[in-house]
Enzyme design. Structure first.
Site, mmCIF file in Angstrom:
data_model
loop_
_atom_site.group_PDB
_atom_site.id
_atom_site.type_symbol
_atom_site.label_atom_id
_atom_site.label_comp_id
_atom_site.label_asym_id
_atom_site.label_seq_id
_atom_site.Cartn_x
_atom_site.Cartn_y
_atom_site.Cartn_z
ATOM 1 N N ASN A 9 60.637 79.712 -30.821
ATOM 2 C CA ASN A 9 59.945 79.547 -29.536
ATOM 3 C C ASN A 9 58.683 80.399 -29.665
ATOM 4 O O ASN A 9 58.757 81.621 -29.705
ATOM 5 C CB ASN A 9 60.854 80.056 -28.428
ATOM 6 C CG ASN A 9 60.370 79.779 -27.021
ATOM 7 O OD1 ASN A 9 60.937 80.293 -26.074
ATOM 8 N ND2 ASN A 9 59.336 78.981 -26.838
ATOM 9 N N ASN A 49 52.879 78.475 -19.248
ATOM 10 C CA ASN A 49 53.306 77.365 -20.084
ATOM 11 C C ASN A 49 52.118 76.739 -20.792
ATOM 12 O O ASN A 49 50.962 76.981 -20.448
ATOM 13 C CB ASN A 49 54.023 76.305 -19.238
ATOM 14 C CG ASN A 49 55.442 76.686 -18.893
ATOM 15 O OD1 ASN A 49 56.070 77.487 -19.586
ATOM 16 N ND2 ASN A 49 55.971 76.116 -17.820
ATOM 17 N N CYS A 73 60.666 84.327 -19.059
ATOM 18 C CA CYS A 73 60.874 83.770 -20.395
ATOM 19 C C CYS A 73 61.577 84.825 -21.220
ATOM 20 O O CYS A 73 60.983 85.855 -21.554
ATOM 21 C CB CYS A 73 59.551 83.368 -21.044
ATOM 22 S SG CYS A 73 59.763 82.809 -22.757
ATOM 23 N N GLY A 74 62.829 84.585 -21.542
ATOM 24 C CA GLY A 74 63.623 85.572 -22.266
ATOM 25 C C GLY A 74 63.153 85.801 -23.689
ATOM 26 O O GLY A 74 63.035 86.945 -24.144
ATOM 27 N N ASN A 75 62.872 84.723 -24.435
ATOM 28 C CA ASN A 75 62.360 84.877 -25.795
ATOM 29 C C ASN A 75 61.011 85.580 -25.775
ATOM 30 O O ASN A 75 60.708 86.410 -26.627
ATOM 31 C CB ASN A 75 62.225 83.512 -26.476
ATOM 32 C CG ASN A 75 63.562 82.922 -26.850
ATOM 33 O OD1 ASN A 75 64.490 83.631 -27.199
ATOM 34 N ND2 ASN A 75 63.668 81.606 -26.769
ATOM 35 N N ASN A 132 64.479 73.940 -15.806
ATOM 36 C CA ASN A 132 64.722 73.818 -17.241
ATOM 37 C C ASN A 132 66.102 73.190 -17.397
ATOM 38 O O ASN A 132 67.046 73.600 -16.715
ATOM 39 C CB ASN A 132 64.682 75.192 -17.910
ATOM 40 C CG ASN A 132 63.347 75.880 -17.692
ATOM 41 O OD1 ASN A 132 62.314 75.378 -18.112
ATOM 42 N ND2 ASN A 132 63.365 77.028 -17.030
ATOM 43 N N GLU A 178 62.424 72.300 -21.496
ATOM 44 C CA GLU A 178 61.775 73.218 -20.560
ATOM 45 C C GLU A 178 60.710 72.522 -19.716
ATOM 46 O O GLU A 178 59.947 71.698 -20.228
ATOM 47 C CB GLU A 178 61.139 74.385 -21.317
ATOM 48 C CG GLU A 178 62.143 75.263 -22.059
ATOM 49 C CD GLU A 178 61.503 76.518 -22.605
ATOM 50 O OE1 GLU A 178 60.760 77.167 -21.847
ATOM 51 O OE2 GLU A 178 61.741 76.849 -23.782
ATOM 52 N N CYS A 238 65.354 78.828 -26.067
ATOM 53 C CA CYS A 238 64.994 79.235 -24.703
ATOM 54 C C CYS A 238 65.943 80.360 -24.311
ATOM 55 O O CYS A 238 67.137 80.123 -24.101
ATOM 56 C CB CYS A 238 65.116 78.061 -23.734
ATOM 57 S SG CYS A 238 64.802 78.499 -22.003
ATOM 58 N N SER A 272 66.064 82.422 -21.574
ATOM 59 C CA SER A 272 66.621 82.361 -20.217
ATOM 60 C C SER A 272 67.587 81.185 -20.098
ATOM 61 O O SER A 272 68.564 81.241 -19.346
ATOM 62 C CB SER A 272 65.510 82.269 -19.173
ATOM 63 O OG SER A 272 64.744 81.094 -19.320
#
Length: 276
Positions: free
Chosen positions: A13, A66, A75-77, A192, A210, A219, A221
Site C-alpha cells: 500500500n 486519496n 489509514c493504518g498502513n 471501504n 477502498e 489496508c 484499517s
C-alpha cells in the site's frame, strides 16, 4: 518551487509522504490526482502530510489524501509509514509518537524488531457514527442492491468499513461487489469494502476495495475492521494474523470498550523532489 518527498509503502500500500513541518506546501485536489497517476505522475495510493501539532500534548498532525484528491480520516498502513518517516527524517527521536488526525488521536510505537504498532483506538459500531443508515446496531446487516443481497458487518476505525465473509478471497468478485457497495446509499460517506476469508479463529485472509482508490495490496484499517467485525460475530480470537495480498499484519483487540492495536512493517523506497 521544489518540494521534497519520500516514497514509502506498508505491505505494498504505497504513499508519498510530505514533511509540512519544515516545508510549507499546499496541494490542490487536482494536483494530488495528477501526482498519483502511475503513468504521468509519481504514482501512489495516498498522499500523507506531516504537519505541526494542533495541540501541545501531541507530536504531529497527520493528514491523508486519496489518489483522487479527497481527504480521509484514517489509514493504518499510512500511520506506520508516518511513524517511520518522522523518525527517519529527524523530526522526532521518540519511540512513542502521539498524533492527531481528522478522526481523533492515535499513538504510534516503534518496536525493537523494527516493526511499528499503531493504537487505532476503539472500533465504533454505532450506525450513526460509522455512518451507516440502519434502525439499530446489528452484528450482521442486510444490504440489497438491484437483485443482489449482501450480508455484512459494519464498523468505523476512524473511517467507515463494510466487511463481507467469503469462502475464498481469491475468487471473490472484489471489483464488482466493491464498486457496488463502496458508494451505496446505506453509507452516506461511502465505505471501504472488506472481503474476509476465515482460515481459523486466529488467522484470516483479506482483500479490501477502498473508497476513492479501488483495491489495494493492503489496508491497515480494513484489517482492523475485519478482525473487530469477526470478533463481534463470535468467529475470531483476540489476536489474529491477517494475510493481505501485500503481506501480513497482527491485530490485537480485547473486545468492546478496549483499544485495538495493529503491528506491521513500514518501508522507505526512495526520496525525490516535486516541482510546483
Amino acid at each position: 518551487m521544489q518540494v521534497q518527498f519520500s516514497k514509502m509503502h506498508g505491505l505494498g500500500n504505497d504513499f508519498v509522504v510530505i514533511d509540512n513541518v519544515t516545508q510549507n506546501v499546499f496541494f490542490s485536489k487536482e494536483k494530488i490526482s495528477q501526482l498519483a497517476d502511475r503513468n504521468f505522475g509519481i504514482g501512489f495510493d495516498q498522499l500523507l502530510v506531516v504537519e505541526p501539532p494542533y495541540d501541545p500534548e501531541q507530536d504531529f498532525h497527520y493528514r491523508i489524501f486519496n489518489s483522487d484528491g479527497s481527504e480521509v480520516s484514517q489509514c493504518g498502513n499510512g500511520a506506520r509509514c508516518f511513524a517511520r518517516f518522522v523518525k527517519m527524517k529527524g523530526l522526532t527521536n521518540r519511540n512513542k509518537i502521539v498524533v492527531s488526525t481528522k478522526a481523533g488521536r492515535i499513538v504510534l510505537y516503534h518496536e525493537r524488531d523494527g516493526q511499528i504498532t499503531v493504537n487505532m483506538g476503539e472500533p465504533i459500531f454505532e450506525p450513526a457514527k460509522i455512518p451507516l443508515k440502519a434502525n439499530k446496531q446489528e452484528n450482521i446487516y442486510i444490504i440489497r442492491e438491484n437483485d443482489h443481497t449482501f450480508f455484512c458487518g459494519a464498523v468505523s476505525m476512524g473511517n467507515p468499513h463494510c466487511v463481507l465473509l467469503v469462502d475464498d478471497v481469491e475468487t471473490a468478485d472484489v471489483e464488482g461487489i466493491g464498486k457496488t457497495l463502496v458508494a451505496h446509499e446505506r453509507f452516506p460517506e461511502g465505505a471501504n469494502i472488506g472481503f474476509m476469508q476465515i482460515l481459523n479463529s486466529g488467522h484470516i485472509k483479506l482483500r479490501v476495495y477502498e473508497r476513492g482508490v479501488g483495491e489495494t495490496l493492503a489496508c491497515g484499517s480494513g484489517a482492523c475492521a475485519a478482525v473487530a467485525v469477526g470478533q463481534m460475530q463470535k468467529k475470531l480470537n483476540k489476536e489474529v494474523t491477517v494475510d493481505l495480498p501485500g503481506g501480513t499484519l497482527k491485530i490485537r483487540w480485547q473486545g468492546p470498550g478496549s483499544i485495538l492495536k495493529m503491528t506491521g512493517t513500514a518501508e522507505h523506497v526512495f526520496d525525490g523532489n516535486i516541482t510546483l
